[in-house]
Design a protein around this motif. Sequence first.
Motif, mmCIF file in Angstrom:
data_model
loop_
_atom_site.group_PDB
_atom_site.id
_atom_site.type_symbol
_atom_site.label_atom_id
_atom_site.label_comp_id
_atom_site.label_asym_id
_atom_site.label_seq_id
_atom_site.Cartn_x
_atom_site.Cartn_y
_atom_site.Cartn_z
ATOM 1 N N ARG A 67 38.441 27.830 28.212
ATOM 2 C CA ARG A 67 38.979 28.543 27.522
ATOM 3 C C ARG A 67 38.514 29.554 29.548
ATOM 4 N N PHE A 68 37.461 28.849 30.709
ATOM 5 C CA PHE A 68 37.146 29.934 31.634
ATOM 6 C C PHE A 68 38.089 28.608 32.904
ATOM 7 N N THR A 69 37.918 29.636 33.490
ATOM 8 C CA THR A 69 38.337 28.941 35.285
ATOM 9 C C THR A 69 38.156 29.488 35.952
ATOM 10 N N ILE A 70 37.499 28.912 36.392
ATOM 11 C CA ILE A 70 36.655 29.380 38.128
ATOM 12 C C ILE A 70 37.345 29.248 38.931
ATOM 13 N N SER A 71 37.284 29.663 40.346
ATOM 14 C CA SER A 71 38.385 29.485 41.355
ATOM 15 C C SER A 71 37.184 30.411 42.491
ATOM 16 N N ARG A 72 38.242 30.034 43.657
ATOM 17 C CA ARG A 72 37.875 31.284 44.753
ATOM 18 C C ARG A 72 38.874 31.106 45.973
ATOM 19 N N ASP A 73 38.233 32.238 46.768
ATOM 20 C CA ASP A 73 39.126 32.530 48.274
ATOM 21 C C ASP A 73 38.679 32.611 49.275
ATOM 22 N N ASN A 74 38.516 31.646 50.202
ATOM 23 C CA ASN A 74 37.787 31.582 50.944
ATOM 24 C C ASN A 74 38.922 32.315 52.086
ATOM 25 N N ALA A 75 39.430 32.898 52.396
ATOM 26 C CA ALA A 75 39.966 33.562 52.941
ATOM 27 C C ALA A 75 39.386 34.952 52.799
ATOM 28 N N LYS A 76 39.111 35.886 51.730
ATOM 29 C CA LYS A 76 38.360 36.668 51.104
ATOM 30 C C LYS A 76 37.051 36.233 50.553
ATOM 31 N N ASN A 77 35.973 35.091 51.050
ATOM 32 C CA ASN A 77 34.663 34.986 50.909
ATOM 33 C C ASN A 77 34.500 35.337 49.672
ATOM 34 N N SER A 78 35.183 34.717 48.339
ATOM 35 C CA SER A 78 34.862 35.457 47.268
ATOM 36 C C SER A 78 35.078 34.314 46.377
ATOM 37 N N LEU A 79 34.843 34.380 44.998
ATOM 38 C CA LEU A 79 34.672 33.309 44.316
ATOM 39 C C LEU A 79 34.679 34.119 42.864
ATOM 40 N N TYR A 80 35.399 33.331 41.815
ATOM 41 C CA TYR A 80 35.706 34.340 40.610
ATOM 42 C C TYR A 80 35.807 33.125 39.021
ATOM 43 N N LEU A 81 35.695 34.020 38.104
ATOM 44 C CA LEU A 81 35.057 33.190 37.097
ATOM 45 C C LEU A 81 36.618 34.656 35.826
ATOM 46 N N GLN A 82 37.890 33.656 35.283
ATOM 47 C CA GLN A 82 37.966 33.873 34.514
ATOM 48 C C GLN A 82 37.757 33.743 32.714
ATOM 49 N N MET A 83 37.577 34.555 31.979
ATOM 50 C CA MET A 83 36.936 33.988 30.829
ATOM 51 C C MET A 83 37.959 34.115 29.719
ATOM 52 N N ASN A 84 38.583 33.593 29.311
ATOM 53 C CA ASN A 84 39.558 33.757 28.004
ATOM 54 C C ASN A 84 39.281 33.715 27.039
ATOM 55 N N SER A 85 39.502 34.051 25.709
ATOM 56 C CA SER A 85 38.867 33.573 24.859
ATOM 57 C C SER A 85 37.370 33.738 24.088
ATOM 58 N N LEU A 86 37.206 35.238 24.851
ATOM 59 C CA LEU A 86 35.535 35.364 25.043
ATOM 60 C C LEU A 86 34.851 35.403 22.984
ATOM 61 N N ARG A 87 34.013 34.719 22.983
ATOM 62 C CA ARG A 87 33.197 34.456 22.251
ATOM 63 C C ARG A 87 31.647 35.648 21.799
ATOM 64 N N ALA A 88 31.300 36.046 20.755
ATOM 65 C CA ALA A 88 29.591 36.846 20.863
ATOM 66 C C ALA A 88 28.690 35.910 21.719
ATOM 67 N N GLU A 89 29.074 34.600 21.403
ATOM 68 C CA GLU A 89 28.046 33.829 22.297
ATOM 69 C C GLU A 89 28.570 33.523 23.403
ATOM 70 N N ASP A 90 29.161 33.955 23.790
ATOM 71 C CA ASP A 90 29.518 34.686 25.609
ATOM 72 C C ASP A 90 28.670 35.581 26.292
ATOM 73 N N THR A 91 28.249 36.603 25.305
ATOM 74 C CA THR A 91 27.270 37.390 25.795
ATOM 75 C C THR A 91 26.236 37.307 26.933
ATOM 76 N N ALA A 92 26.140 37.506 27.622
ATOM 77 C CA ALA A 92 24.867 37.282 28.690
ATOM 78 C C ALA A 92 24.922 37.626 30.096
ATOM 79 N N VAL A 93 23.922 37.535 31.160
ATOM 80 C CA VAL A 93 24.292 38.037 32.324
ATOM 81 C C VAL A 93 25.224 36.459 33.192
ATOM 82 N N TYR A 94 25.855 37.156 34.108
ATOM 83 C CA TYR A 94 26.659 35.648 34.711
ATOM 84 C C TYR A 94 26.343 36.432 35.935
#
Lengths: 118, 110
Positions: A67-94
């Motif tokens: 459901r989740f996909t992590i990725s990064r762009d080293n040229a932009k010094n950035s990290l990402y988390l694509q979250m799909n099919s979210l559920r109530a139990e995914d409620t959280a501070v990330y």
Amino acid sequence: QVQLVESGGGLVKPGGSLRLSCAASGFTFSDYYMSWIRQAPGKGLEWVSYISSSGSTIYYADSVKGRFTISRDNAKNSLYLQMNSLRAEDTAVYYCARASSGWYFGYWGQGTLVTVSS
Amino acid sequence: SYELTQPPSVSVSPGQTARITCSGDALPKQYAYWYQQKPGQAPVLVIYKDSERPSGIPERFSGSSSGTTVTLTISGVQAEDEADYYCQSADSSGTYPDVVFGGGTKLTVL
């Protein structure tokens, strides 16, 4: 100094999607494994995902695999988390965290809140 | 995945010594790490590789390991040490590292 700043959190309906970002500064981003860790309201910490410095190696917790996909762009010094099919139990501070050899986390961002609710 | 077990709460008076334990079957083979988290803040690493202290962490924080139990010791507890403390380890013996956190211990300074 090391800075990690998350963004992209918010309110989303069950089944919806959200993309989190983490902007890194103060260190050579491309040298480090990075991770996402979450904390449900009033609960403990839960590791979510890891990505290697080049992005070639990725791990997920069973609770988010497929459901989740992590990725990064080293040229932009950035990290990402694509979250799909979210559920109530995914409620959280990330939290975005810089990983050190030995699989621990020396630096953390301040976190971004994701709320999954109808 | 394996588990790490912490007591839910520990209470001490200022100036006393607080000991927070963390138990897990993999701990004899894997390092443990400790994080301090104050309300509304991100966790902060206070001990790594069982007993090493990151720069900037006060000397009153120390860690030790014995068998399946690791211990975070805070000597001469101060009011500012009141926080939640989490242990963490990673079992890297499999095909991927199994990163686990303990359930957390709330340290109350009386």
